[in-house]
Structure formats: structure tokens, C-alpha cells
Enzyme design. Structure first.
Site, short mmCIF file in Angstrom:
data_model
loop_
_atom_site.label_atom_id
_atom_site.label_comp_id
_atom_site.label_asym_id
_atom_site.label_seq_id
_atom_site.Cartn_x
_atom_site.Cartn_y
_atom_site.Cartn_z
CD GLU A 43 -7.89 2.33 5.82
OE1 GLU A 43 -7.38 1.46 6.35
OE2 GLU A 43 -7.42 2.64 4.71
CD GLU A 71 -2.94 1.01 2.08
OE1 GLU A 71 -4.15 1.72 1.88
OE2 GLU A 71 -2.83 0.45 3.26
#
Length: 256
Positions: free
Chosen positions: A235, A137
Site C-alpha cells: 500500500e 487499523e
């Protein structure tokens, strides 16, 4: 559009019981949930809630979270990755999320880039045959993760391509990417198949879509128009209650 609630933040105000947030996500009409460190969770309770609701677990973090930019961390990470993959299979998750680690002042960027390639090549061997992929990520270094090594989606994709294994992909966080000034279509181009999972939030505040100024709908539409078929991980930090934040999210992004 398959939405996954990050229950580290969503439904937190409504329930201190972590596993119960899975039931709240089901009641809100979501398709899946995700969370971070599995070693800190009551896994039997999570397992029970997933079975009761029928929700998928879209992703969890590969532990331990240690700097993969440092070769001295690789052995410990690979041991933990094996256990994380076993847990992912137990809970039905197909994606594990890895962070690169901080930019180490004692090593050049080229050395750290190569360290990531080396570690993820070994990680691919650990994951081979498990049905689980590891998503590296990229994160923004302007607001949330100052000092983090991997702030470029293009470099993340280049690392994936250098490893050249189907077990290694990226997590594309639209929030982090746009905060860094990237354009989704420009940075992903013909490499959408390297994206294992997507995260989304608005800016400023990292709150629900529609609360800020980012063109999230445009980026998300491009992803689906160009072949992305996975979950969209919510998120974000709800500005008020989770339900009202979801209503704004669906108005902003749509449901299809």
C-alpha cells in the site's frame, strides 16, 4: 512471502481501467490484490478479472467508513458491515478493514476506547460464521491522519483482546507503526496471532520499500519468523512506474 498489490495506487499510472489493474498485477507476478471502497467499484468487472487471473483478493474496506468512536454511528456501520461481508464472500476476500475514526473532542479517550470495544463486539456477531474477519487499523497521526483516534498498535491489540472474539483482529501497517516510533517486536510481542493483514510502505513519502529510511525488512522478517503467514499488502505510492517500484520492493524485502 505473499504480496498483495493495493490497486488504488499500484498500476494506476499504467491503467485507468480499475479492473485491468488486476491483470497487470498478475502479469507482474503478484499473488493478490486489494482495494478500498467496494461500493465505488464495477464489481462485475472486478469479479471477471479475478476469475481470469486466479489472483486472490486479500482485503477490502468495511463500509461505511464512519467514526466507530461515536456510538451514534454503530447501527449504520453494522448494517453496512453485513453487506460488506457478503461482498467479501462473493469476491473471496477473508479480511475486511475498519478504521476507528477521529478522536472526538466531546468524549474522553476512555469513552471512545469503550465505544470501539462495544461496536466491534457487535461486529463479531455479524461476522460469526461468515469466514470473514474484521481488522481494526491503527494509523499514524504525525503525518497522514492527524486527529485519528487509534495511533497505537498496543491499544489496538488491547481492544481486540477486550472483544475476545476470533472475528476481530488488527491490520498491522508497518509504515504507520514505524512512523509513530514503534518497534514491531516490542508492540506485537506474543500477540502476532491477532494480526489479520499487513501493510507496508517506506518513509518519507509513503513510497515503495527501499525508497526511504525505514527498516522494513527487519520488521517484516520478525513478523514471519514469529508466525505471520498472511499477505503483505503493498500500500504505497510508486515514485515512478509501478514495475520499477516493484523491482525495488523485491530487492529490499526479498521474495520467498
Amino acid at each position: 512471502m505473499k504480496y498483495s498489490a493495493c490497486i488504488e495506487w499500484l498500476f494506476t499510472p499504467e491503467s485507468p481501467d480499475f479492473a485491468n489493474r488486476i491483470r497487470l498485477a498478475r502479469d507482474a507476478g503478484l499473488d493478490a490484490v486489494e482495494f478500498w471502497k467496494w461500493t465505488e467499484k464495477d464489481i462485475p468487472a472486478v469479479e471477471k478479472a479475478l476469475a481470469e487471473t486466479g489472483l486472490a483478493l486479500s482485503s477490502l474496506v468495511a463500509e461505511p467508513m464512519i467514526p466507530l468512536t461515536d456510538p451514534a454511528s454503530h447501527d449504520a456501520f453494522l448494517v453496512g458491515l453485513r453487506a460488506s461481508a457478503e461482498m467479501a464472500n462473493r469476491l473471496g476476500a477473508r479480511v475486511l478493514i475498519a478504521q476507528a475514526g477521529d478522536d472526538l473532542p466531546s468524549r474522553t479517550r476512555a469513552e471512545q476506547h469503550q465505544s470501539l470495544v462495544d461496536c466491534l463486539t457487535q461486529a463479531a456477531d455479524v461476522l460469526a460464521g461468515t469466514g470473514v474477519v474484521l481488522g481494526l487499523e491503527p494509523l499514524n497521526t504525525l503525518i497522514d491522519h492527524k486527529g485519528y483516534f487509534l495511533h497505537s498498535t498496543v491499544e489496538g491489540l488491547d481492544i481486540v483482546d477486550e472483544v475476545n472474539r476470533p472475528e476481530i483482529r488488527i491490520v498491522y501497517d508497518i509504515y504507520h507503526s514505524l512512523v509513530m516510533g514503534e518497534a514491531t517486536a516490542e508492540v506485537l510481542k506474543s500477540r502476532i496471532d491477532r494480526v489479520a493483514h499487513v501493510h507496508i510502505a517506506d518513509h518519507p513519502g509513503r513510497n515503495e520499500p527501499g525508497s526511504g529510511t525505514l527498516e522494513l525488512s527487519k520488521s517484516l522478517q520478525w513478523l514471519f519468523d514469529n508466525g505471520y503467514t498472511g499477505f503483505v499488502g503493498l500500500e504505497y505510492r510508486p515514485t515512478a512506474g509501478t514495475q520499477s517500484s516493484l523491482e525495488m520492493t523485491f530487492r529490499t524485502l526479498g521474495r520467498r
